[in-house]
Design an enzyme around this catalytic site. Sequence first.
Site, PDB file in Angstrom:
ATOM      1  N   TYR A 153     -31.060  45.113  -9.755  1.00 43.31           N
ATOM      2  CA  TYR A 153     -30.793  45.658 -11.083  1.00 43.31           C
ATOM      3  C   TYR A 153     -29.293  45.867 -11.290  1.00 43.31           C
ATOM      4  O   TYR A 153     -28.727  45.474 -12.306  1.00 43.31           O
ATOM      5  CB  TYR A 153     -31.551  46.973 -11.250  1.00 43.31           C
ATOM      6  CG  TYR A 153     -31.428  47.587 -12.623  1.00 43.31           C
ATOM      7  CD1 TYR A 153     -32.033  46.987 -13.727  1.00 43.31           C
ATOM      8  CD2 TYR A 153     -30.735  48.773 -12.816  1.00 43.31           C
ATOM      9  CE1 TYR A 153     -31.937  47.549 -14.988  1.00 43.31           C
ATOM     10  CE2 TYR A 153     -30.638  49.351 -14.065  1.00 43.31           C
ATOM     11  CZ  TYR A 153     -31.240  48.734 -15.147  1.00 43.31           C
ATOM     12  OH  TYR A 153     -31.134  49.297 -16.396  1.00 43.31           O
ATOM     13  N   LYS A 191     -26.828  43.970 -14.009  1.00 42.47           N
ATOM     14  CA  LYS A 191     -26.100  44.725 -15.030  1.00 42.47           C
ATOM     15  C   LYS A 191     -24.591  44.666 -14.785  1.00 42.47           C
ATOM     16  O   LYS A 191     -23.789  44.651 -15.733  1.00 42.47           O
ATOM     17  CB  LYS A 191     -26.585  46.169 -15.071  1.00 42.47           C
ATOM     18  CG  LYS A 191     -28.044  46.314 -15.509  1.00 42.47           C
ATOM     19  CD  LYS A 191     -28.288  45.718 -16.888  1.00 42.47           C
ATOM     20  CE  LYS A 191     -29.674  46.066 -17.417  1.00 42.47           C
ATOM     21  NZ  LYS A 191     -29.906  45.559 -18.795  1.00 42.47           N
TER      22      LYS A 191
END
Length: 260
Positions: free
Chosen positions: A166, A170
């Site tokens: 994740y 990002k």
Amino acid sequence: MKLDNTVSAVITGGASGLGEATARALAAKGVKVALFDLNETKGETVAHELGGVFCKVNVTDEASVDAGFERARAAIGQERILVNCAGTGNAIKTASRSKEDGSIKHFPLDAFNAIIQINLVGTFRCIAKSAAGMLSLDPTADGDRGVIINTASVAAEDGQIGQAAYSASKGGVVGMTLPIARDLMGEAIRVNTILPGIFNTPLLAAAPQNVKEALSASVPFPKRLGNPPEYASLALTMIENGYFNGEDVRLDGGIRMAPR
């Protein structure tokens, strides 16, 4: 960019959460909206309420994204605004040992790649295709041809245990913001990214109340979860303020995430 009924927008992940709030805020200004999402039932409902169009789109699939833009542009015209809110996450340690039997396993690479494909590659796919479409437009009276807003996360800067995929996805969104803004600067297209903290979205809706209270208490000020309309407000500021370009902005109540 002046927001009114002469402007069209595409919002990925527009059926719920941050995307829905942004679509509603844009529609309240008169902007014509197209929602890209996989949730057909919710997407159709929201689009109908806003007088917009829903497009069932999987951002990891080239043909699906192409079909979405084709449907959206046929219904509301070439978009001048793209807001990327489609995304997901998982929580898996890079390597771990079982407390039960001592067996060792590592983060499955297909699970890692899945997050990268949705959050990073999917975002870039929509950016590239939307920017190409924006090039067919003349700049508005205030000089903007288009504006692109991306959604990263505070995990891009302080990811927690289990967030390798994740955070990488990002962090990639943050890392490509300035280069893309530079790529498009000669074409009057601005690009910015928002890094939300802990927001009250459907992802957290199912969490127990004590978990929500603990998360709220971890925010320096105000001690609560962020609300999707607050994200939408910042997105609109980035769109309307013509000097906002190439920026990555945290929206998090001052939080810095602990390891867990």
